[in-house]
Design a protein around this motif. Structure first.
Motif, PDB file in Angstrom:
ATOM      1  N   LEU A  56       8.377 -57.480 -48.217  1.00  0.00           N
ATOM      2  CA  LEU A  56       7.455 -57.848 -46.980  1.00  0.00           C
ATOM      3  C   LEU A  56       7.194 -58.819 -45.652  1.00  0.00           C
ATOM      4  CD1 LEU A  56       3.888 -58.995 -47.057  1.00  0.00           C
ATOM      5  CD2 LEU A  56       4.910 -61.063 -47.566  1.00  0.00           C
ATOM      6  N   ILE A  57       8.896 -59.744 -45.708  1.00  0.00           N
ATOM      7  CA  ILE A  57       9.495 -60.589 -44.048  1.00  0.00           C
ATOM      8  C   ILE A  57      11.042 -58.805 -43.054  1.00  0.00           C
ATOM      9  CG2 ILE A  57      11.677 -61.433 -43.570  1.00  0.00           C
ATOM     10  CD1 ILE A  57      11.057 -63.607 -45.913  1.00  0.00           C
ATOM     11  N   THR A  58      11.183 -57.776 -43.864  1.00  0.00           N
ATOM     12  CA  THR A  58      11.412 -57.190 -43.063  1.00  0.00           C
ATOM     13  C   THR A  58      10.069 -56.492 -42.995  1.00  0.00           C
ATOM     14  OG1 THR A  58      11.592 -55.731 -44.827  1.00  0.00           O
ATOM     15  CG2 THR A  58      13.830 -57.095 -44.345  1.00  0.00           C
ATOM     16  N   GLY A  59       9.290 -56.047 -43.866  1.00  0.00           N
ATOM     17  CA  GLY A  59       8.457 -55.697 -43.058  1.00  0.00           C
ATOM     18  C   GLY A  59       7.693 -56.100 -42.048  1.00  0.00           C
ATOM     19  N   THR A  60       7.780 -57.172 -41.736  1.00  0.00           N
ATOM     20  CA  THR A  60       6.716 -57.998 -41.281  1.00  0.00           C
ATOM     21  C   THR A  60       6.938 -57.920 -39.698  1.00  0.00           C
ATOM     22  OG1 THR A  60       5.350 -58.955 -42.688  1.00  0.00           O
ATOM     23  CG2 THR A  60       4.450 -60.078 -40.513  1.00  0.00           C
ATOM     24  N   ALA A  61       8.492 -58.377 -39.585  1.00  0.00           N
ATOM     25  CA  ALA A  61       9.415 -59.003 -38.778  1.00  0.00           C
ATOM     26  C   ALA A  61       9.329 -57.433 -38.010  1.00  0.00           C
ATOM     27  CB  ALA A  61      10.655 -59.460 -39.027  1.00  0.00           C
ATOM     28  N   GLY A  62       9.576 -56.258 -38.987  1.00  0.00           N
ATOM     29  CA  GLY A  62      10.035 -55.452 -37.840  1.00  0.00           C
ATOM     30  C   GLY A  62       8.761 -54.839 -37.211  1.00  0.00           C
ATOM     31  N   ASN A  63       6.914 -54.812 -37.532  1.00  0.00           N
ATOM     32  CA  ASN A  63       6.039 -54.691 -37.073  1.00  0.00           C
ATOM     33  C   ASN A  63       6.231 -55.425 -35.487  1.00  0.00           C
ATOM     34  OD1 ASN A  63       5.356 -53.351 -38.611  1.00  0.00           O
ATOM     35  ND2 ASN A  63       3.934 -54.631 -39.681  1.00  0.00           N
ATOM     36  N   ALA A  64       5.965 -56.498 -36.068  1.00  0.00           N
ATOM     37  CA  ALA A  64       6.761 -57.907 -34.860  1.00  0.00           C
ATOM     38  C   ALA A  64       6.898 -57.083 -33.648  1.00  0.00           C
ATOM     39  CB  ALA A  64       6.859 -59.353 -35.036  1.00  0.00           C
ATOM     40  N   GLY A  65       8.389 -56.730 -33.943  1.00  0.00           N
ATOM     41  CA  GLY A  65       9.346 -56.275 -33.027  1.00  0.00           C
ATOM     42  C   GLY A  65       8.870 -54.821 -32.634  1.00  0.00           C
ATOM     43  N   THR A  66       8.791 -53.675 -33.232  1.00  0.00           N
ATOM     44  CA  THR A  66       7.729 -53.033 -32.877  1.00  0.00           C
ATOM     45  C   THR A  66       6.180 -53.250 -31.525  1.00  0.00           C
ATOM     46  OG1 THR A  66       7.916 -51.489 -34.597  1.00  0.00           O
ATOM     47  CG2 THR A  66       6.146 -50.989 -33.362  1.00  0.00           C
ATOM     48  N   GLN A  67       5.361 -54.072 -31.621  1.00  0.00           N
ATOM     49  CA  GLN A  67       4.608 -55.014 -30.579  1.00  0.00           C
ATOM     50  C   GLN A  67       5.558 -55.285 -29.805  1.00  0.00           C
ATOM     51  OE1 GLN A  67       2.612 -57.974 -32.947  1.00  0.00           O
ATOM     52  NE2 GLN A  67       0.730 -56.150 -33.615  1.00  0.00           N
ATOM     53  N   ALA A  68       6.455 -56.183 -29.637  1.00  0.00           N
ATOM     54  CA  ALA A  68       7.934 -56.700 -28.801  1.00  0.00           C
ATOM     55  C   ALA A  68       8.131 -55.674 -27.345  1.00  0.00           C
ATOM     56  CB  ALA A  68       7.931 -57.758 -29.074  1.00  0.00           C
ATOM     57  N   LEU A  69       8.296 -54.888 -28.299  1.00  0.00           N
ATOM     58  CA  LEU A  69       8.803 -53.897 -27.548  1.00  0.00           C
ATOM     59  C   LEU A  69       8.328 -52.819 -26.767  1.00  0.00           C
ATOM     60  CD1 LEU A  69      11.957 -51.393 -27.727  1.00  0.00           C
ATOM     61  CD2 LEU A  69      10.562 -50.567 -29.378  1.00  0.00           C
ATOM     62  N   ALA A  70       7.046 -52.190 -27.414  1.00  0.00           N
ATOM     63  CA  ALA A  70       6.202 -51.149 -27.132  1.00  0.00           C
ATOM     64  C   ALA A  70       5.641 -51.836 -25.713  1.00  0.00           C
ATOM     65  CB  ALA A  70       5.093 -51.102 -28.037  1.00  0.00           C
TER      66      ALA A  70
END
Lengths: 454, 454
Positions: free
Chosen positions: A324-338
């Motif tokens: 849950l934590i790795t997944g959600t943080a990953g999603n947030a990172g992808t948004q910031a990256l884009a």
């Protein structure tokens, strides 16, 4: 689109039949009635033995139209050219638009390039060598050297005569460029203005001297942005002394925008999406290296979790929230990256520090909101306030870190002089898995004495 | 680009100074010397009280150029128009290109639209209502109704006279459309052909009757693909009876390609990247809903792991590979997703079943290769063959499933009639977290008696 592919196949069959039954003249007439784009598609789709007849029947100019409309990167232009004797191939190249000719030569083996250039008049070969030398993805590599240029002292009627004369040759006739005696670019006239002004008017009276031009070394993406903003049909390319080197036409800009979009998209997904008709084998070959590389990076996360084995043994509930934590943080990172990649692409990223703090603040907001949600959910679900607090805090921090990583990685890549679009979403998510797990287990360690009792 | 923003600011300051010091005529001359795009930028950047002077000084046509060059989606055109009396605003709208006028009206509150349309001549208002009615993202919404059309029985010299006469008005002069008596589109002539053929030639002799046209309801992405392929400067739009409705110019196509690329990119990252100058607050507001939605989906994975708590208690080593398996499967899913979306976008997806099996086969290859790598790494690292086998097999299956999900989700969205680009990478990774964990723990359960002893 399906329809189009079918239509194309029908046209190919029809034209091949004409050749087969010896109706050569009908073939030539039907072929030349095609749109240039279709000529390219049809010619490259004909069976090889039919092409051997076709190139003998078609004149150099028509064949040049064929090759002008093939994609120098994708299509096997080299092989098509080698089906003919070098003299014929060279004549076709010479009849192509200079920018397309240079593109084709850039993608051919050097042995072939040397052959073809040696068969051209020396001046032409020298000019072509210059064009080939421009770096890929720069304005120079896109420009055509066939443009309409006049001097200031002419009258409208004289320019129109030149336009009419050169219209068949030049790639772009929407603008006429005005040069001084030393060939410096001093202005531009639109064909529209030429048509709407009296014949005896002086060119200098209708010349627009607020020239928007680009340099040969400029990045193609910047050039595309200008053409898109200004709605130009073409843009002039000059050297550092304002000498006119060539023009870039909007059809090439359309290709650039498409190409850059595919690159950005490919980067974000960590897979090259430019070839949509790959075999499963080729498609897999393209994906596997990325996955294995990311797997190795992911191993560091596994090693880290392994080092917290004692903690997991104490409280197996911790395993529940890893994904849950790795997944959600990953999603947030992808948004910031884009967002960061896009910001760099459109060039609004000129105040890096301001953006840095904006992103930190956005990360704080996003992290806090998401962390609070998780805190509430976990506390209620597991009836455990301390566990909820631990997971919520870990989530909030993990998101802030992933968010910042998503922002910083493309910015750093850009500062190093590379295309920030190579920063992939999967790379960021895999990297943030590592930081997220580190944060999670450290936070959990602080709280463990509290929630393990419950 | 930085340079451009600075230059713009300088121009704005300079022009505001001219107004401030009462040099109204100089203002008008300097303003009109700007490129159309710059006029738009400068006008919207002027302080409001300066704009109140500016619109009084500038003629309707120049102001129409200003508004033609503002972005109807982004810029606050409504507010700019409301700074003027409705009569003035209506005159400006009427002087704009019809496609831009319709775009602006589509983005205004209906009360304002009604006011402006009521102030137009009835015929014009009726025509505009038709344009406004076309769905966003269709050919109809992009087309301009100002084009050059002639009948077949004219001669080149007569057409050229018409072209000269209408050149100042029409948005696109590169092509002249040929209509029959019932206004059906029967052919097209390029301005280039008009210029290079003798004055007394009949239009019908140089008309190209192999028309490539689109229907008003066609998706803008398909239109863009055709224009890009054929290198057109504009493309005609017809109704089902081949009556010419309007033309779409390449500058609008450039915007479409850019817009679609931003949409695809935003979809893949689960964040709208179209606004690059958002405040941190707005930026966070955009990201949080997606993250929370994905978080809720992620909770199902947490619940699933929670249900395997007994297994984790038995073998805490299982926790070590959760993030490795979910992460890698997520990466594979993202790759498959990006390839599928791209394939749908370029329209090669016309044989869905062939693609399905291709993707299954590619997934098998990717899964096997990655699973084998993981098997080797884990076996060596943990000196435990059975554990390596369990993780390797779980990884291989998880990748195959994620891969297939990445392919199927956009295809299904497309079949349902939505844009497949809304299928986001984070959605796929979060979904594949669930399937991966399910696969992982079930495989582990099969093997646990073997590796728990070591």
């Amino acid at each position: 689109m399906e329809e189009t592919a079918e239509q194309l196949q029908k046209t190919v069959t029809h034209l091949a039949d004409l050749l087969h039954s010896g109706q050569d003249e009908d073939f030539v007439v039907s072929f030349k009635a095609l749109h240039d784009f279709e000529m390219g598609q049809v010619y490259s789709s004909l069976p090889e033995q039919m092409r051997a007849v076709a190139w003998r029947l078609l004149d150099d100019e028509t064949l040049a139209d064929v090759f002008d409309n093939l994609d120098a990167d994708d299509d096997d232009i080299g092989e098509l050219l080698q089906e003919m004797p070098p003299q014929k191939a060279t004549e076709i190249l010479r009849n192509m638009y200079a920018d397309n000719e240079a593109d084709v030569l850039q993608n051919l083996p050097s042995r072939l390039v040397a052959t073809y250039l040696s068969l051209m008049p020396k001046a032409e070969a020298d000019e072509m060598r210059k064009l080939i030398d421009y770096d890929d993805q720069t304005a120079g590599s896109l420009m055509s050297t066939e443009y309409l240029a006049v001097t200031e002292d002419l009258r409208v009627v004289e320019v129109m005569r030149l336009v009419k004369h050169q219209a068949a040759e030049a790639e772009a006739i929407s603008y006429v460029y005005v040069l001084d005696n030393q060939k410096h670019l001093v202005g531009v006239i639109s064909l529209r203005d030429l048509l709407t002004h009296p014949d005896d008017m002086l060119v200098s009276d209708i010349t627009n001297d607020r020239i928007i031009s680009v340099k040969a070394g400029d990045d193609q993406q910047d050039v595309a942005q200008i053409v898109a903003d200004y709605n130009f049909l073409s843009i002039p390319v000059t050297d550092d002394n304002d000498l006119l080197l060539g023009v870039i036409t909007v059809d090439d800009i359309v290709d650039v925008i498409d190409e850059e979009a595919v690159e950005d998209y490919s980067g974000l997904a960590a897979v090259n999406v430019s070839q949509t008709d790959d075999t499963p084998w080729h498609s897999a070959i393209k994906r596997i290296p990325w996955l294995i590389a990311l797997l190795l990076l992911g191993m560091s996360t596994a090693t880290l979790i392994s080092s917290f084995d004692g903690l997991v043994k104490q409280a197996s509930i911790l395993a529940v929230f890893i994904s849950l934590i790795t997944g959600t943080a990953g999603n947030a990172g992808t948004q910031a990256l884009a967002l960061a990649v896009r910001r760099l692409a459109v060039g609004t990223d000129n105040t890096a520090w301001k953006n840095f703090w904006s992103e930190v603040l956005a990360g704080l907001l996003v992290g806090t909101a998401t962390g609070a949600s998780v805190f509430a959910i976990v506390t209620i679900w597991k009836h455990n306030f301390e566990l909820g607090l631990a997971v919520g805090i870990a989530m909030a921090i993990a998101i802030m870190v992933a968010n910042l990583a998503g922002y910083l990685v493309p910015v750093l890549i850009d500062k190093l002089g590379f295309d920030p679009a190579v920063a992939s979403g999967p790379f960021i998510t895999t990297l943030s898995d590592l930081t997220s797990v580190l944060i999670y287990f450290n936070v959990a360690q602080l709280f463990i004495s509290h929630f393990i009792g419950n």
